[in-house]
Design an enzyme around this catalytic site. Structure first.
Site, PDB file in Angstrom:
ATOM      1  N   ASP A  99       0.839  -1.205   0.000  1.00 58.69           N
ATOM      2  CA  ASP A  99       0.000   0.000   0.000  1.00 58.69           C
ATOM      3  C   ASP A  99       0.869   1.247   0.000  1.00 58.69           C
ATOM      4  O   ASP A  99       0.664   2.174  -0.780  1.00 58.69           O
ATOM      5  CB  ASP A  99      -0.948  -0.011   1.215  1.00 58.69           C
ATOM      6  CG  ASP A  99      -0.238  -0.266   2.554  1.00 58.69           C
ATOM      7  OD1 ASP A  99       0.986  -0.553   2.555  1.00 58.69           O
ATOM      8  OD2 ASP A  99      -0.904  -0.182   3.595  1.00 58.69           O
ATOM      9  N   ASP A 102       7.114   3.653   3.610  1.00 59.03           N
ATOM     10  CA  ASP A 102       7.378   4.770   4.503  1.00 59.03           C
ATOM     11  C   ASP A 102       8.862   4.723   4.882  1.00 59.03           C
ATOM     12  O   ASP A 102       9.706   5.161   4.118  1.00 59.03           O
ATOM     13  CB  ASP A 102       6.431   4.579   5.701  1.00 59.03           C
ATOM     14  CG  ASP A 102       6.354   5.771   6.613  1.00 59.03           C
ATOM     15  OD1 ASP A 102       6.490   6.894   6.130  1.00 59.03           O
ATOM     16  OD2 ASP A 102       6.141   5.577   7.829  1.00 59.03           O
TER      17      ASP A 102
END
Ligand code: IMP
Ligand code: MG
Length: 177
Positions: A99, A102
């Site tokens: 998704d 980071d």
């Protein structure tokens, strides 16, 4: 009490147009082959589904679940597999579907594990990338739909406290008192 509001950041139309482009590119790249999509639960589910529907080559899929130790939203770089894949990936053309990337800690760990399992090929495809937050600079992301600034985003599979995964767009949570 704090009230939350979600502001649209990337519209449904824009997300889906971009996923279509990505699917066309992957279908072309892997022409004549079968791709094995591996989704990392739960965040990648919506992106994986939308991408898979648009691929014109044969597709198989599997899922893995992991947890990263650390408090709150801060990832400490220690990852644990809580649900492993059902099938072997040896000899398969694996595309790891994420998704969002980071710090990169999750992917740095998973990439090593996946490559050790001897897939025919291995590629990383993510819906979102926040490169400004990267800690693990060595990871190579092959396909990114959207590179975003350092916002905490939800929707399209991404959650805030397990909520908002079902939003059909990518949004930013705003807090008001
Ligand atoms: P990394 O290991 O730091 O790259 O963490 C990636 C994971 O952190 C993602 O798979 C998400 O589950 C979560 N994450 C990172 N940024 C966000 C965000 O902006 N919204 C929701 N989840 C996020
Ligand atoms: Mg996740």
């Amino acid at each position: 009490m704090m009230k939350e509001k979600v502001r649209v950041y990337i519209s449904q139309e824009d997300v889906e147009a971009r996923i279509q482009q990505m699917a066309d590119r992957i279908s072309e790249e892997y022409k004549g082959k079968t791709v094995h999509l591996v989704g990392i639960l739960k965040g990648s589910v919506m992106f994986l589904s939308e991408l898979a529907k648009r691929l014109t080559i044969p597709v198989t899929m599997d899922f893995m679940s992991c947890s990263s130790y650390g408090s709150g939203t801060v990832s400490k770089g220690i990852v644990k597999i809580t649900k492993d894949l059902d099938e072997s990936i040896e000899g398969k053309n694996v595309i790891l579907i994420e998704d969002i990337i980071d710090s990169g800690n999750t992917l740095a760990y998973l990439s090593e594990i996946f490559k050790a399992r001897k897939p025919a090929s291995f590629m990383i495809c993510t819906l979102l990338d926040k490169p400004s937050r990267r800690v693990r600079r060595e990871i190579q992301v092959d396909h990114t739909c959207f590179t975003i600034d350092d916002y905490f985003v939800v929707g399209y599979g991404l959650d805030y406290d397990q909520r908002y995964r079902n939003l059909p767009y990518v949004g930013i949570v705003e807090f008001e008192d």
